[in-house]
Write an enzyme that holds these catalytic residues in place. Sequence first.
Site, mmCIF file in Angstrom:
data_model
loop_
_atom_site.group_PDB
_atom_site.id
_atom_site.type_symbol
_atom_site.label_atom_id
_atom_site.label_comp_id
_atom_site.label_asym_id
_atom_site.label_seq_id
_atom_site.Cartn_x
_atom_site.Cartn_y
_atom_site.Cartn_z
ATOM 1 N N GLU A 40 -8.937 -0.714 -2.782
ATOM 2 C CA GLU A 40 -9.365 -0.116 -4.374
ATOM 3 C C GLU A 40 -9.510 -0.971 -5.227
ATOM 4 O O GLU A 40 -9.303 -2.383 -5.064
ATOM 5 C CB GLU A 40 -7.889 0.548 -4.456
ATOM 6 C CG GLU A 40 -7.721 1.136 -6.190
ATOM 7 C CD GLU A 40 -6.393 1.358 -6.538
ATOM 8 O OE1 GLU A 40 -6.194 2.569 -7.250
ATOM 9 O OE2 GLU A 40 -5.560 0.751 -5.705
ATOM 10 N N LYS A 106 -9.060 9.462 -5.816
ATOM 11 C CA LYS A 106 -7.712 9.365 -5.733
ATOM 12 C C LYS A 106 -7.104 10.437 -6.379
ATOM 13 O O LYS A 106 -7.320 10.932 -7.574
ATOM 14 C CB LYS A 106 -7.499 8.154 -6.597
ATOM 15 C CG LYS A 106 -6.016 7.606 -6.276
ATOM 16 C CD LYS A 106 -5.796 6.133 -7.159
ATOM 17 C CE LYS A 106 -4.369 5.964 -6.848
ATOM 18 N NZ LYS A 106 -3.989 4.233 -7.568
ATOM 19 N N CYS A 142 -4.062 3.685 -2.448
ATOM 20 C CA CYS A 142 -2.892 3.323 -3.260
ATOM 21 C C CYS A 142 -1.661 4.085 -3.361
ATOM 22 O O CYS A 142 -1.051 4.332 -2.369
ATOM 23 C CB CYS A 142 -3.279 2.520 -4.581
ATOM 24 S SG CYS A 142 -2.217 1.125 -4.905
#
Length: 263
Positions: A40, A106, A142
């Site tokens: 990321e 995300k 993440c």
Amino acid sequence: MRIALAQILSGPDPAANLELVADYTQQAAEQGAALVVFPEATMRCFGRNLAEVAEPLDGLWATAVRRLAADNGTTVAVGMFTPAEDGRVLNTLLVTGPDVDAAYDKIHLYDAYGFAESDTVAPGDKPLVLDVAGVSVGLTTCYDVRFPGLYTALAEDGADVIGVAASWDAGPGKVEQWQLLTRARALDTTTFVLACGQADPAALGLSPAGTAPTGIGYSAVVGPTGETLAALGPEPGLLLHDLDLSLVEAARRAIPVLANRRF
């Protein structure tokens, strides 16, 4: 399927970070990797203005990544930032290579441990599963790893491998949480989990940028029954591993959690 995890330490300059992508992609391709996963925020590290570097998927930075993937004949998954409609940015994972060109935004934003990603980043809402070299691969980013439902959804959509690109925040117990969560998600879904994070600035004698999550390292390949098959430490590095996809089928016969699930 041979994969590579490129545990880099990105900085504030997208051009310099693109050089890291070029270097690690070439190294991985020369060693036969069909998929190279970067962390990321590869485009720019957290702790800096993201909106000033965000660009659309047909912009110069993403186009350069596509060219690198094409030149090396491999698929690259790399974290970047794209503009959102409300003035924030999207935390985007670009996936590009032979017969592949897609992006994942995300879904779960890191509003935790005193950091508010949602102040500057808008959430995505669509899980992504795609075909990479004949293998069904799901992608996450993440903080997503803390949400088992997303991983189950990806497995139900056919994923045998799930990548998680991260810039995992440092702190007491955070390495242990990263390792526990990535192993748990593999076991939850009986998939391989490819966990690629930013390297730890402290390992290079650097100070993190304020409260921004800048990485801890410890990228790893986790097998479908939760065992760590290969891993790095906190420093930058390239991890290559050959995935035996028959292990997914064997795990699902032995531990049919997807088939047995009632909720």
